[in-house]
Scaffold this active site. Structure first.
Site, PDB file in Angstrom:
ATOM      1  N   HIS A  59       0.822  -1.209   0.000  1.00 25.50           N
ATOM      2  CA  HIS A  59       0.000   0.000   0.000  1.00 25.50           C
ATOM      3  C   HIS A  59       0.856   1.259   0.000  1.00 25.50           C
ATOM      4  O   HIS A  59       0.431   2.299  -0.499  1.00 25.50           O
ATOM      5  CB  HIS A  59      -0.949  -0.006   1.204  1.00 25.50           C
ATOM      6  N   ASP A 101      -5.227   6.369   1.863  1.00 28.82           N
ATOM      7  CA  ASP A 101      -5.541   5.032   1.336  1.00 28.82           C
ATOM      8  C   ASP A 101      -7.033   4.761   1.533  1.00 28.82           C
ATOM      9  O   ASP A 101      -7.579   5.041   2.600  1.00 28.82           O
ATOM     10  CB  ASP A 101      -4.700   4.009   2.120  1.00 28.82           C
TER      11      ASP A 101
END
Ligand code: UDP
Length: 459
Positions: free
Chosen positions: A22, A117
């Site tokens: 990520h 995110d």
């Protein structure tokens, strides 16, 4: 004391979920923005900042600020379960992010946006509380996001036991949907299931919706998503030197959560003939069972090819004894590597991957044909795209117990290394590689979406 920025320079905070897969895309997104004149601050956890970043000199182009996730000493490993981690991360992280914003403002820094995110929806709540625009960043394929959205809306039942159809995509067999949709198997974590389906809870309040993919790769599904949200399609987010080569120093993601001995595997690869090596890696998280490890080990051995296999430290104990320290002419096992360097190496002819989305995009962007061996989360859906939609590889077939046999591994590797399907996969991979480069190059679709975002910041 932070430097006072010019009034005209937009400043954004980037907040990736703190794991390798990520962080990589958001870090690269940040580097591109810096090259276009944006001031970028990367937010990470105190644990990662103390253990990795302070020992690593590669990350200088990004200014870093750390917040607490509630596990400052041991990070994720300090949590009793993923539920425990995610709950505390939200509780402690929200407050810590708010404190950081206050601190930066008190130092004279204005903040034009927070890009977070899509797993961290609470970051948008914090941004809104402070009157800052927020942009959610999806690190997974739009195909996957689209399926999750339909689950979130109650349009796909979970667990799904029959094929699934969503706009912009062909039909997916139930086992080709993400594991959270169809399978309550060994990787079932209730809190992760909640996170992936709830990425959409406050998306309508986000000023931007970023995705790490590129327009031509997922055209139809992107068009469909564009009707609902202000999409910015900004991928593939590989370091520039692997794509357009515009940013000369950008040849590595920069933050490596795992240690590697680079000379060892590069020297080994340098001695191998062109296209002769099968590179095998299952990313930063996947955990294969002991029996599955043995099948992979024996499959590679029986394939009679050269192979470089990444087995992370914590996975090594599951290897058959004779493979633990394997370093022979034919096979090398390492605990981590710079995957981009490996995929770009001319001796590599095939990538056996768990089909994580970064690994998938990296294979595509570097023109390497794939044998997909999905494990969990979005990987089954990426595997479907790899084989049936993008045509860059084949997938293994698990038996009724979920096991992939050595014989199946051998036959998939042979298909790609020696067979007609390998030729087609390579041709397709090279086509996507050119389109990926085009997307991020000046005036390409991803480059334009990035410019559009910067224009918004300046308004
Ligand atoms: N990676 C790496 N070295 C390795 C294995 C993986 O640098 O030995 C990188 C890889 O290039 C990718 C990331 O780790 O950018 C893994 O992300 P992915 O989405 O493929 O899988 P995840 O780890 O999230 O399951």
């Amino acid at each position: 004391m932070a430097e006072k920025q010019s009034d005209k320079t937009p400043h954004i905070l980037l907040f990736p979920y703190p794991s390798q897969g990520h962080m990589n895309p958001i870090i690269e997104f940040g580097k591109r923005l810096i090259s276009k004149g944006v001031k970028v601050t990367l937010i990470t956890t105190i644990y990662i900042s103390n253990t990795v970043i302070s020992h690593n000199n590669d990350t200088t182009s990004l200014e870093i600020q750390a917040i607490s996730d509630g596990f400052d000493e041991h990070g994720y490993a300090g949590a009793s379960s993923s539920d425990d981690y995610l709950k505390k991360f939200k509780e402690v992280g929200s407050k810590s992010l708010g404190d950081l914003i206050k601190k930066l403002r008190s130092e004279g820094s204005s903040i034009n946006a927070i890009v977070y995110d899509s797993f961290i929806t609470w970051a948008l709540d914090v941004a809104i509380e402070f009157g800052i625009n927020g942009g959610t960043f999806f690190t997974q394929a739009c195909a996957v996001n689209n399926i999750y959205y339909h689950v979130y809306k109650g349009l796909i039942p979970v667990p799904s036991v029959s094929s699934v159809s969503v706009p912009g995509l062909p039909n997916f067999e139930y086992w080709e949907t993400p594991s959270f949709v169809h399978n309550y198997g060994p990787y079932y974590y209730p809190s992760w299931t909640e996170i992936v389906f709830n990425q959409f809870t406050n998306i309508d309040q986000a000023r931007w919706v970023f995705t790490n993919t590129f327009y031509k790769l997922e055209e139809e599904v992107i068009e469909w998503m564009k009707k609902m949200w202000p999409m910015k399609v900004v991928g593939p987010t590989l370091p520039s030197m692997y794509l357009d080569k515009l940013l000369e120093d950008d040849n590595d993601y920069g933050i490596n959560l795992f240690k590697a001995n680079h000379n060892e595997y590069l020297n080994w690869l340098n001695e191998k003939p062109k296209g002769s090596v099968v590179y095998v890696a299952f990313g930063s998280n996947a955990k294969l069972g002991r029996e599955q490890m043995e099948e992979v080990a024996c499959g590679l051995n029986d394939s009679d090819v050269n192979y470089l296999w990444v087995v992370r430290g914590e996975e090594k104990g599951k290897l058959p004894k004779e493979f633990v320290e394997l370093k022979t002419e034919k096979g090398l096992i390492v605990s981590w590597c710079k995957q981009l360097d490996v995929l770009a190496h001319e001796s590599v002819g095939c990538f056996v991957t768990h089909c994580g989305f970064n690994s998938t995009l990296e294979a595509i962007s570097l023109g390497v044909p794939v044998v997909g061996m999905p494990q969990w989360t979005d990987q089954s859906t990426n595997g479907k795209c790899i084989e049936d939609i993008w045509g860059v590889g084949v997938r293994v077939k698990a038996d009724e117990k979920g096991m992939v046999t050595r014989a199946n591994i051998v036959s998939c590797i042979k298909e790609i290394m020696d067979g007609e399907r390998g030729v087609v996969a390579q041709k397709n991979a090279r086509k996507w590689m050119e389109l990926a480069k085009e997307a991020v190059s000046e005036g390409g679709s991803s480059d334009k979406d990035m410019d559009g975002f910067i224009c918004d910041l300046k308004q």
